[in-house]
Design a protein around this motif. Structure first.
Motif, short mmCIF file in Angstrom:
data_model
loop_
_atom_site.label_atom_id
_atom_site.label_comp_id
_atom_site.label_asym_id
_atom_site.label_seq_id
_atom_site.Cartn_x
_atom_site.Cartn_y
_atom_site.Cartn_z
N ARG A 119 0.84 -1.20 0.00
CA ARG A 119 0.00 0.00 0.00
C ARG A 119 0.87 1.25 0.00
O ARG A 119 1.95 1.26 0.59
N VAL A 120 0.41 2.31 -0.65
CA VAL A 120 1.17 3.55 -0.67
C VAL A 120 1.16 4.17 0.72
O VAL A 120 0.10 4.50 1.26
N ALA A 121 2.35 4.34 1.28
CA ALA A 121 2.48 4.92 2.62
C ALA A 121 2.97 6.36 2.58
O ALA A 121 2.73 7.12 3.53
N ALA A 122 3.64 6.74 1.50
CA ALA A 122 4.16 8.10 1.39
C ALA A 122 4.38 8.44 -0.07
O ALA A 122 4.61 7.55 -0.90
N ARG A 123 4.29 9.74 -0.35
CA ARG A 123 4.52 10.21 -1.72
C ARG A 123 5.30 11.51 -1.68
O ARG A 123 5.01 12.39 -0.87
N VAL A 124 6.28 11.63 -2.57
CA VAL A 124 7.02 12.88 -2.75
C VAL A 124 6.83 13.31 -4.20
O VAL A 124 7.25 12.59 -5.11
N LEU A 125 6.20 14.44 -4.39
CA LEU A 125 6.03 14.99 -5.74
C LEU A 125 7.20 15.91 -6.03
O LEU A 125 7.46 16.85 -5.29
N GLY A 126 7.93 15.64 -7.10
CA GLY A 126 9.11 16.44 -7.42
C GLY A 126 10.38 15.78 -6.91
O GLY A 126 10.36 14.65 -6.43
N ARG A 127 11.47 16.50 -7.01
CA ARG A 127 12.77 15.96 -6.60
C ARG A 127 12.77 15.60 -5.12
O ARG A 127 12.28 16.35 -4.27
N VAL A 128 13.32 14.44 -4.81
CA VAL A 128 13.43 14.00 -3.43
C VAL A 128 14.90 14.03 -3.02
O VAL A 128 15.78 13.73 -3.81
N ASP A 129 15.15 14.42 -1.78
CA ASP A 129 16.53 14.38 -1.27
C ASP A 129 16.69 13.16 -0.38
O ASP A 129 15.72 12.58 0.12
N GLY A 130 17.93 12.77 -0.20
CA GLY A 130 18.22 11.54 0.51
C GLY A 130 17.73 11.50 1.94
O GLY A 130 17.21 10.49 2.40
N SER A 131 17.87 12.60 2.67
CA SER A 131 17.47 12.61 4.08
C SER A 131 15.96 12.47 4.23
O SER A 131 15.48 11.75 5.12
N THR A 132 15.22 13.15 3.37
CA THR A 132 13.75 13.04 3.43
C THR A 132 13.30 11.64 3.10
O THR A 132 12.48 11.05 3.81
N LEU A 133 13.86 11.06 2.04
CA LEU A 133 13.46 9.72 1.64
C LEU A 133 13.83 8.70 2.71
O LEU A 133 13.06 7.78 3.02
N SER A 134 15.00 8.84 3.30
CA SER A 134 15.42 7.92 4.36
C SER A 134 14.47 7.97 5.55
O SER A 134 14.13 6.93 6.13
N ALA A 135 14.04 9.17 5.91
CA ALA A 135 13.11 9.32 7.04
C ALA A 135 11.79 8.64 6.74
O ALA A 135 11.22 7.95 7.61
N LEU A 136 11.29 8.79 5.52
CA LEU A 136 10.03 8.15 5.14
C LEU A 136 10.17 6.63 5.15
O LEU A 136 9.29 5.91 5.63
N ILE A 137 11.28 6.15 4.62
CA ILE A 137 11.53 4.70 4.60
C ILE A 137 11.62 4.14 6.01
O ILE A 137 11.02 3.11 6.34
N ASP A 138 12.37 4.82 6.87
CA ASP A 138 12.57 4.33 8.24
C ASP A 138 11.24 4.16 8.97
O ASP A 138 11.03 3.19 9.70
N ARG A 139 10.34 5.11 8.75
CA ARG A 139 9.05 5.03 9.46
C ARG A 139 8.26 3.81 9.00
O ARG A 139 7.60 3.14 9.79
N VAL A 140 8.30 3.53 7.70
CA VAL A 140 7.54 2.39 7.18
C VAL A 140 8.20 1.09 7.61
O VAL A 140 7.53 0.12 7.96
N VAL A 141 9.53 1.03 7.59
CA VAL A 141 10.25 -0.17 8.03
C VAL A 141 9.92 -0.47 9.49
O VAL A 141 9.71 -1.63 9.89
N GLU A 142 9.87 0.56 10.31
CA GLU A 142 9.62 0.38 11.74
C GLU A 142 8.22 -0.14 12.05
O GLU A 142 7.98 -0.69 13.12
N GLU A 143 7.30 0.00 11.12
CA GLU A 143 5.94 -0.47 11.34
C GLU A 143 5.88 -1.98 11.55
O GLU A 143 4.99 -2.48 12.23
N ALA A 144 6.81 -2.67 10.94
CA ALA A 144 6.80 -4.14 11.04
C ALA A 144 7.35 -4.60 12.38
O ALA A 144 7.23 -5.76 12.72
#
Length: 213
Positions: free
Chosen positions: A188-213
């Protein structure tokens, strides 16, 4: 009597003018209150995003959207062919957090964010996170040249017919290029970034989803 007749309209006009001014003042005050409330709401949303409280749909600067678990839509299913000719489907990523990046080679923000995508992918591979590109415009050869130039080691689907993009149309559609989506363990879509994404923002979004498990 003449003076009375002449004076009455003047008095009525004065009262009307005063009433109009009061109405305008009240309307201006109401508009100001609404504006201040909206600004306060935006500030609250920004603070909420930074704190990770996950209350409702969280917007950062207008291009980042994060969705709490109870509010996520259905799992997204898709399939396509990579720029190397391999068949790829959503089933290949079942149970994994998946980052999907929509791009094409001539897109300047896509080129600018490529190094961040590469480094973020390398940082999160050990967490079981997968990355998938979706090239919406280029032929396979052009896509491979881009991947070689920027060191993209994860695959990209050649989506010139728009079928993969269409698969996401009902679940936070990628309305800009580039767009980056983070899918949770259930697809399921948990987050979306429209436009250029930077590494720190993407890492933060990923970490939150990973931690859900």
């Amino acid at each position: 009597m003449t003076s009375v007749k002449l004076g009455a309209p003047l008095l009525t006009s004065a009262k009307t003018s005063t009433a109009t001014r009061r109405l305008l003042a009240a309307a201006a005050a109401t508009l100001l209150a609404i504006t201040l409330a909206a600004c306060s709401g935006n500030a609250d949303l920004s603070a909420q995003y930074r704190s990770g409280s996950n209350k409702g749909y969280i917007a950062g600067d207008g291009s980042i959207l994060e969705i709490p678990v109870p509010d996520r839509g259905a799992p997204v299913t898709f399939n396509g062919t990579s720029d190397t000719g391999a068949e790829i489907s959503s089933e290949d990523y079942a149970g994994s957090v998946l980052v999907v990046n929509f791009w094409y080679a001539a897109c300047a923000p896509c080129r600018a964010e490529a190094p961040d995508l590469v480094s973020t992918y390398q940082d999160h591979r050990a967490d079981g996170v997968s990355f998938l590109g979706v090239n919406i415009r280029d032929q396979a050869a052009t896509a491979r040249e881009f991947a070689n130039a920027y060191g993209l080691s994860y695959p990209s689907i050649a989506d010139t017919d728009g079928s993969v993009k269409l698969s996401f149309a009902g679940e936070l559609a990628p309305n800009a290029v580039p767009t980056t989506l983070v899918l949770d363990h259930e697809g399921r879509v948990a987050a979306r970034v429209l436009g250029r994404v930077d590494g720190s923002t993407l890492s933060a979004l990923i970490d939150r989803v990973v931690e859900e498990a």
